[in-house]
Design an enzyme around this catalytic site. Sequence first.
Site, PDB file in Angstrom:
ATOM      1  N   LYS A 177      -9.709  -0.891  13.076  1.00 55.63           N
ATOM      2  CA  LYS A 177     -10.007   0.247  13.954  1.00 55.63           C
ATOM      3  C   LYS A 177      -9.778  -0.128  15.416  1.00 55.63           C
ATOM      4  O   LYS A 177     -10.237  -1.151  15.885  1.00 55.63           O
ATOM      5  CB  LYS A 177     -11.450   0.712  13.739  1.00 55.63           C
ATOM      6  CG  LYS A 177     -11.678   1.409  12.403  1.00 55.63           C
ATOM      7  CD  LYS A 177     -13.086   1.905  12.279  1.00 55.63           C
ATOM      8  CE  LYS A 177     -13.278   2.748  11.018  1.00 55.63           C
ATOM      9  NZ  LYS A 177     -12.954   2.038   9.783  1.00 55.63           N
TER      10      LYS A 177
ATOM     11  N   HIS B 204      -3.054   1.922  -6.279  1.00 52.94           N
ATOM     12  CA  HIS B 204      -3.504   0.688  -5.631  1.00 52.94           C
ATOM     13  C   HIS B 204      -3.689  -0.448  -6.635  1.00 52.94           C
ATOM     14  O   HIS B 204      -3.695  -1.616  -6.252  1.00 52.94           O
ATOM     15  CB  HIS B 204      -4.806   0.946  -4.874  1.00 52.94           C
ATOM     16  CG  HIS B 204      -5.061  -0.013  -3.760  1.00 52.94           C
ATOM     17  ND1 HIS B 204      -4.263  -0.096  -2.639  1.00 52.94           N
ATOM     18  CD2 HIS B 204      -6.035  -0.951  -3.583  1.00 52.94           C
ATOM     19  CE1 HIS B 204      -4.726  -1.028  -1.825  1.00 52.94           C
ATOM     20  NE2 HIS B 204      -5.793  -1.562  -2.383  1.00 52.94           N
TER      21      HIS B 204
ATOM     22  N   ARG C  83      -1.111  -3.090  -6.485  1.00 50.78           N
ATOM     23  CA  ARG C  83      -1.327  -4.127  -5.477  1.00 50.78           C
ATOM     24  C   ARG C  83      -2.275  -5.198  -6.030  1.00 50.78           C
ATOM     25  O   ARG C  83      -2.057  -6.384  -5.819  1.00 50.78           O
ATOM     26  CB  ARG C  83      -1.893  -3.490  -4.211  1.00 50.78           C
ATOM     27  CG  ARG C  83      -2.098  -4.432  -3.030  1.00 50.78           C
ATOM     28  CD  ARG C  83      -2.388  -3.603  -1.783  1.00 50.78           C
ATOM     29  NE  ARG C  83      -3.000  -4.367  -0.714  1.00 50.78           N
ATOM     30  CZ  ARG C  83      -2.326  -5.059   0.207  1.00 50.78           C
ATOM     31  NH1 ARG C  83      -1.008  -5.103   0.153  1.00 50.78           N
ATOM     32  NH2 ARG C  83      -2.964  -5.695   1.168  1.00 50.78           N
TER      33      ARG C  83
ATOM     34  N   HIS D 247      -3.716  -9.746   4.206  1.00 51.56           N
ATOM     35  CA  HIS D 247      -5.166  -9.771   4.361  1.00 51.56           C
ATOM     36  C   HIS D 247      -5.571 -10.756   5.457  1.00 51.56           C
ATOM     37  O   HIS D 247      -5.009 -11.858   5.547  1.00 51.56           O
ATOM     38  CB  HIS D 247      -5.848 -10.184   3.056  1.00 51.56           C
ATOM     39  CG  HIS D 247      -5.851  -9.103   2.021  1.00 51.56           C
ATOM     40  ND1 HIS D 247      -5.967  -9.345   0.666  1.00 51.56           N
ATOM     41  CD2 HIS D 247      -5.736  -7.743   2.140  1.00 51.56           C
ATOM     42  CE1 HIS D 247      -5.943  -8.206   0.007  1.00 51.56           C
ATOM     43  NE2 HIS D 247      -5.800  -7.226   0.878  1.00 51.56           N
TER      44      HIS D 247
ATOM     45  N   TYR E 120      -9.338  -8.768  -4.980  1.00 47.30           N
ATOM     46  CA  TYR E 120      -8.259  -8.065  -5.676  1.00 47.30           C
ATOM     47  C   TYR E 120      -7.830  -8.796  -6.950  1.00 47.30           C
ATOM     48  O   TYR E 120      -7.123  -8.244  -7.762  1.00 47.30           O
ATOM     49  CB  TYR E 120      -7.043  -7.943  -4.764  1.00 47.30           C
ATOM     50  CG  TYR E 120      -7.107  -6.826  -3.758  1.00 47.30           C
ATOM     51  CD1 TYR E 120      -6.163  -5.807  -3.762  1.00 47.30           C
ATOM     52  CD2 TYR E 120      -8.095  -6.782  -2.795  1.00 47.30           C
ATOM     53  CE1 TYR E 120      -6.200  -4.780  -2.836  1.00 47.30           C
ATOM     54  CE2 TYR E 120      -8.151  -5.766  -1.860  1.00 47.30           C
ATOM     55  CZ  TYR E 120      -7.210  -4.767  -1.888  1.00 47.30           C
ATOM     56  OH  TYR E 120      -7.258  -3.764  -0.966  1.00 47.30           O
TER      57      TYR E 120
ATOM     58  N   ARG F  79       0.862  -1.178   0.000  1.00 50.46           N
ATOM     59  CA  ARG F  79       0.000   0.000   0.000  1.00 50.46           C
ATOM     60  C   ARG F  79       0.903   1.233   0.000  1.00 50.46           C
ATOM     61  O   ARG F  79       2.073   1.178   0.379  1.00 50.46           O
ATOM     62  CB  ARG F  79      -0.909   0.024   1.229  1.00 50.46           C
ATOM     63  CG  ARG F  79      -1.837  -1.184   1.354  1.00 50.46           C
ATOM     64  CD  ARG F  79      -2.652  -1.095   2.639  1.00 50.46           C
ATOM     65  NE  ARG F  79      -3.599  -2.196   2.789  1.00 50.46           N
ATOM     66  CZ  ARG F  79      -3.334  -3.335   3.416  1.00 50.46           C
ATOM     67  NH1 ARG F  79      -2.128  -3.518   3.948  1.00 50.46           N
ATOM     68  NH2 ARG F  79      -4.241  -4.285   3.519  1.00 50.46           N
TER      69      ARG F  79
END
Length: 357
Positions: free
Chosen positions: A222, A297, A300, A323, A332, A186
């Site tokens: 988070k 991105h 990636r 991941h 992806y 990233r």
Amino acid sequence: MLLPNVVHLDPASAVFEAMKEGWARQQTSRFLRAKTIAPRLRLVDRLWEFSGLYPWQWTPAEGEAFIAYLRSQRHPIRISTARTYEVTISLFVEYLRDSRYGWGQVCAERFGQAPQEVFHEGNSVLHSVEYEGDPARRPLTYDEVQALFDAADARPGRIRGLGRKGALAALRDAAVLKTVYAYGLRRSECSRLDLVDLRRNAQAAQYGRFGTVMVRFGKAPKGSPPKRRSVLTVPELDWSMDVLGDYLAEVRPRFSPGRHPALWVTERVGRLSPRSIDEAFVAARQAADLDEDLDLHCLRHSYITHLTEFGYPARFVQEQVGHSHASTTAVYMGVSNEFRNALLEKALRERLGQDWE
């Protein structure tokens, strides 16, 4: 949050500010980062500015009108953004309605109204599919990757030919883009790399100090610290060893970085920012005349797709990119028709023998 012995000239505004301060503290206690909390508070302010009403006056109609307004703009919000907004507003209202914080009682006593639910099952975006990202974001083909890198490599000479400054930065940027692809990084992960993050792999001694890239600032859930992972250099992309070696030997010293720990440094001896990495990709993409919908991105996405086409197991690919769930890695992936046809041919030969045609 509200002192009982203080009389406010504008009580509604004072209560609103206290509500936001309390919600920010609640999120901070959950170890959410400031860059997560601040946009949430800005969104609450946007709904207040749009509606002209305070949270205890909000109804579902205000929420619906707000989303409808954002969808009607020249650049309308995407469905995933709309859901994020609805969830954020709902979290704020849920905090206000929680009896443990007492905001409902405060509002009822002072204003004769209490906060109510704004978004509910009947007026919020349903999560009906696994992936709602931009369909234009896709893996680059092998030819597109080569064209991108060729354009990046040509930029330093073009800049020198025009007599402009920036050739050294362009040399660095070419190495950055190749590293992003070669290790599936990233933009923030690439920006935060330090020299010490280039490490040996005991099982691939031929790569020297470039056998592993240690990502110490991976994307964090988070309320959690950054995720760490080790990305192994794979044989199909081991040209990255030469890219990094040349950069460290020939390019980085010309920035006079001194003792700065960052792998990627700027002309002012600072750490290269994620935004600058984005800008480097855009410059190379434009020079290569590639699809303008492609962004950094997408490299990636390309890494994940190409590792799969190289034959690496799904679990290995998932670990390489960090991941938590295989389903995320699958999103992806965009393998080519040639790869799928080759798998189909192999399966047919195994089942029907050599004469299956």
